[in-house]
Design a protein around this motif. Structure first.
Motif, PDB file in Angstrom:
ATOM      1  N   GLN A  20      11.209   1.990   0.537  1.00  0.00           N
ATOM      2  CA  GLN A  20      11.651   2.631  -0.706  1.00  0.00           C
ATOM      3  C   GLN A  20      10.842   2.117  -1.897  1.00  0.00           C
ATOM      4  O   GLN A  20      10.443   2.893  -2.762  1.00  0.00           O
ATOM      5  N   ASP A  24       8.598   4.336  -4.364  1.00  0.00           N
ATOM      6  CA  ASP A  24       8.780   4.303  -5.814  1.00  0.00           C
ATOM      7  C   ASP A  24       7.463   4.079  -6.547  1.00  0.00           C
ATOM      8  O   ASP A  24       7.301   4.497  -7.693  1.00  0.00           O
ATOM      9  N   PRO A  57      12.174   7.795   2.473  1.00  0.00           N
ATOM     10  CA  PRO A  57      12.130   8.736   1.347  1.00  0.00           C
ATOM     11  C   PRO A  57      11.192   9.915   1.620  1.00  0.00           C
ATOM     12  O   PRO A  57      10.173   9.762   2.311  1.00  0.00           O
ATOM     13  N   SER A  58      11.520  11.062   1.072  1.00  0.00           N
ATOM     14  CA  SER A  58      10.725  12.273   1.314  1.00  0.00           C
ATOM     15  C   SER A  58       9.310  12.159   0.756  1.00  0.00           C
ATOM     16  O   SER A  58       8.420  12.880   1.196  1.00  0.00           O
TER      17      SER A  58
END
Length: 78
Positions: A20, A24, A57-58
């Motif tokens: 993640q 980000d 996450p996509s």
């Protein structure tokens, strides 16, 4: 067996958290070696955690190890 499952859950959370963070930062491709560097978990364990299923996450399109694809986003065309 219950203790092993609890430990596995900790590993899963650690790997998800690092992935993640990379997402980000805008990373679309993540190398297992980068996850290893951040978590200090054995590479084989990281791969096993990913293969057993984690939340990715996509934004992440690809996870690789040694030039081989470990995981690919099913919605990705790359």
């Amino acid at each position: 067996m219950g203790k092993y499952e609890m430990d596995f859950e900790k590993y899963r959370k650690a790997v998800e958290k690092v992935i993640q963070r990379f997402a980000d930062r805008g990373w679309e491709e993540i190398k297992i070696e980068e996850v290893w560097f951040e978590t200090s978990l054995p590479v084989d364990l990281i791969i096993e955690v990913i293969n057993q299923g984690i939340s990715i996450p996509s934004e992440v399109k690809l996870i690789t190890h040694g030039g081989k694809t470990i995981w690919k986003n099913p919605e990705s065309e790359a």
